[in-house]
Design a protein around this motif. Structure first.
Motif, PDB file in Angstrom:
ATOM      1  N   ALA A   1       0.830  -1.215   0.000  1.00 34.93           N
ATOM      2  CA  ALA A   1       0.000   0.000   0.000  1.00 34.93           C
ATOM      3  C   ALA A   1       0.858   1.256   0.000  1.00 34.93           C
ATOM      4  O   ALA A   1       0.535   2.246  -0.671  1.00 34.93           O
ATOM      5  N   PHE A   2       1.982   1.252   0.733  1.00 32.57           N
ATOM      6  CA  PHE A   2       2.855   2.420   0.818  1.00 32.57           C
ATOM      7  C   PHE A   2       3.605   2.675  -0.486  1.00 32.57           C
ATOM      8  O   PHE A   2       4.160   3.756  -0.681  1.00 32.57           O
ATOM      9  N   SER A   3       3.634   1.693  -1.361  1.00 35.23           N
ATOM     10  CA  SER A   3       4.257   1.862  -2.668  1.00 35.23           C
ATOM     11  C   SER A   3       3.230   2.159  -3.748  1.00 35.23           C
ATOM     12  O   SER A   3       3.402   3.075  -4.552  1.00 35.23           O
ATOM     13  N   ASP A   4       2.147   1.402  -3.769  1.00 38.86           N
ATOM     14  CA  ASP A   4       1.189   1.471  -4.866  1.00 38.86           C
ATOM     15  C   ASP A   4       0.360   2.756  -4.850  1.00 38.86           C
ATOM     16  O   ASP A   4       0.110   3.351  -5.906  1.00 38.86           O
ATOM     17  N   ILE A   5      -0.083   3.197  -3.688  1.00 41.61           N
ATOM     18  CA  ILE A   5      -0.895   4.412  -3.614  1.00 41.61           C
ATOM     19  C   ILE A   5      -0.108   5.640  -4.095  1.00 41.61           C
ATOM     20  O   ILE A   5      -0.601   6.399  -4.940  1.00 41.61           O
ATOM     21  N   PRO A   6       1.106   5.866  -3.621  1.00 39.39           N
ATOM     22  CA  PRO A   6       1.877   6.998  -4.156  1.00 39.39           C
ATOM     23  C   PRO A   6       2.198   6.857  -5.647  1.00 39.39           C
ATOM     24  O   PRO A   6       2.204   7.858  -6.378  1.00 39.39           O
ATOM     25  N   PHE A   7       2.454   5.625  -6.096  1.00 38.98           N
ATOM     26  CA  PHE A   7       2.781   5.406  -7.511  1.00 38.98           C
ATOM     27  C   PHE A   7       1.650   5.875  -8.422  1.00 38.98           C
ATOM     28  O   PHE A   7       1.868   6.640  -9.370  1.00 38.98           O
ATOM     29  N   TRP A   8       0.432   5.444  -8.164  1.00 37.64           N
ATOM     30  CA  TRP A   8      -0.683   5.841  -9.005  1.00 37.64           C
ATOM     31  C   TRP A   8      -1.033   7.315  -8.803  1.00 37.64           C
ATOM     32  O   TRP A   8      -1.364   8.031  -9.761  1.00 37.64           O
ATOM     33  N   SER A   9      -0.965   7.793  -7.575  1.00 39.51           N
ATOM     34  CA  SER A   9      -1.299   9.193  -7.296  1.00 39.51           C
ATOM     35  C   SER A   9      -0.332  10.143  -7.994  1.00 39.51           C
ATOM     36  O   SER A   9      -0.707  11.267  -8.354  1.00 39.51           O
ATOM     37  N   LEU A  10       0.893   9.711  -8.186  1.00 36.20           N
ATOM     38  CA  LEU A  10       1.909  10.552  -8.818  1.00 36.20           C
ATOM     39  C   LEU A  10       1.470  11.026 -10.208  1.00 36.20           C
ATOM     40  O   LEU A  10       1.841  12.116 -10.642  1.00 36.20           O
TER      41      LEU A  10
END
Length: 456
Positions: free
Chosen positions: A131-140
């Motif tokens: 979650a700490f990787s995927d959420i920022p990745f897509w939000s970027l």
């Protein structure tokens, strides 16, 4: 001093940044592909955990995600800085993703209770770290550029990396298992293969972190409360529709879980899994058409066409049967291409709801929106894993044994016709969706006017 004004820059995104964004998604989805496609068969055929117990593990993990993922999303949206919101998480998250993925494929030499507890703990840990990787990745994608077309291009790039990474794992991982099984025990072959792939994945994610940039900067002085987040979620009705559409990928996730059983028992050749993985990787090449098509047609129109085509092709696939292996792979290739092409469209439609929420509430919540996508994705994987485990039990599946005709027929039904139900349900959800590019541009116009008033 004058407060910093949030940026609405439409600065051109350089090609190297697209490549870096692709690299992060590609490397991250080594983990997603390995866990999504191989953890169930690892539990049942290597560790010895029953499919029903594995289903319980998946469901408990998603209950935890239902609590934890919104907390992560809210934390990210609350903690803003003058240098951006998302890349700082992409700096350290890959380390935890790699370690937790490897831990999932350790088979401890303990009794069955200990194995079940270890499997549950490591699987839940993996979901938490992811979650700490995927959420920022897509939000970027929403802060690299404010341009609607650039955002579609970025999300197409992200989906290209995601599907490419999952497909690459599907192709390479079985080959690695076959090679290492010749020199070590099955448990060791899994662990070695996972470790090698995850080291490569880490390097790719590191490239993604280093060579991307946040250009749309929110005001770090703006205070975000929990109530603001709750109100934003309640106001964003279109986000909920897209998240339901995203969750309906559950049917294809069931195919990803079952396909290795289908190759092993229906077609009597587990090595065919590598060809399927190659198809998954190649199908992502069609993503290059998405930015071109979205310049001429609305995304919702393209999505409807893909879903209708998928339903029709799958009906023919089911009626044809699986005796001809070449035809099986023709149908798998066509349906995989159709399904893959829906990814960038759904993600781009979701990203556009960020502006809708901002117009309604006056505040911007990218992480909440894409946190919903991460949760819906993991929920789909877990539910698919749980249902697959239950279906295997209902169909009378016996690990490492000759399967009955009922079991073989059931496996074929799941990979051929079942995803058509998912496409039909997606079409029904789209009938309630009337937020298109026209409404999105109007939201951008309203936001820009507000920013100009604030600056004045």
């Amino acid at each position: 001093m004058e407060k910093p004004t949030p940026s609405l820059t439409t600065e051109k995104v350089p090609m190297q940044e697209y490549l870096a964004y692709f690299a992060y998604g590609f490397g991250q989805c080594f983990s997603f592909g390995i866990v999504g496609s191989f953890i169930l068969i690892f539990y049942t055929d290597i560790v010895g955990i029953s499919s029903l117990v594995a289903s319980v593990i998946f469901l408990i993990a998603r209950l935890w995600d239902a609590i934890f993922d919104p907390i992560v999303s809210a934390f990210i949206d609350k903690h803003r800085s003058s240098t951006g919101k998302f890349r700082k998480y992409m700096k350290f998250a890959p380390i935890f993703v790699i370690v937790s993925t490897i831990a999932c494929f350790v088979a401890p030499d303990v009794d069955m209770t200990g194995k079940i507890l270890y499997a549950g703990a490591t699987y839940i840990l993996w979901g938490t770290c992811y979650a700490f990787s995927d959420i920022p990745f897509w939000s970027l994608s929403t802060v690299i550029s404010a341009s609607g077309q650039a955002r579609t291009n970025l999300l197409t790039t992200a989906n290209l990396g995601v599907f490419g990474g999952i497909g690459a794992v599907g192709f390479i991982f079985p080959l690695m298992l076959t090679y290492f099984k010749q020199h070590s025990a099955p448990t060791s072959s899994y662990l070695i293969s996972v470790a090698i792939l995850m080291v490569v994945g880490f390097v790719l994610m590191e490239i993604g972190y280093r060579y991307t940039k946040e250009r749309v900067i929110s005001d770090p002085a703006e205070k975000i409360t929990t109530r603001d987040i709750v109100e934003a979620v309640k106001a964003n009705k279109y986000m909920f529709i897209i998240l339901i559409i995203f969750f309906l990928k559950i049917f294809m996730e069931m195919v990803n879980n079952i396909i290795i059983y289908f190759f092993t028992y229906n077609l009597a050749n587990a090595g065919l899994m590598s060809i399927f993985g190659l198809i998954g990787t190649a199908s992502a090449l069609g993503f290059f058409l998405i930015p071109v098509l979205t310049k001429k047609y609305k995304k919702i129109q393209l999505l409807r066409c893909l879903l209708v085509a998928d339903i029709l092709i799958r009906i023919v696939f089911f009626l044809t049967g699986y005796r001809n292996v070449v035809l099986v792979f023709v149908f798998l290739a066509i349906t995989q291409c159709l399904y893959s092409a829906t990814g960038p469209l759904v993600s781009a439609m979701l990203a556009e709801t960020v502006e809708y929420s901002e117009v309604k509430t006056g505040k911007r919540f990218e992480a909440i929106v894409f946190g919903g996508q991460t949760f819906a994705s993991k929920l789909a994987i877990a539910a698919a894993g749980a249902l697959t485990g239950v279906l295997l039990s209902v169909l009378g599946y016996q690990a490492n044994a000759t399967q009955s005709s009922t079991t073989l027929t059931g496996l074929f039904i799941i990979i051929s016709i079942l995803p058509a139900l998912g496409s039909l349900l997606r079409l029904l959800m789209l009938s309630k969706y009337d937020y298109t590019e026209t409404e999105f541009k109007e939201c951008q116009r309203i936001i820009a006017a507000r920013k100009q008033g604030h600056q004045a």
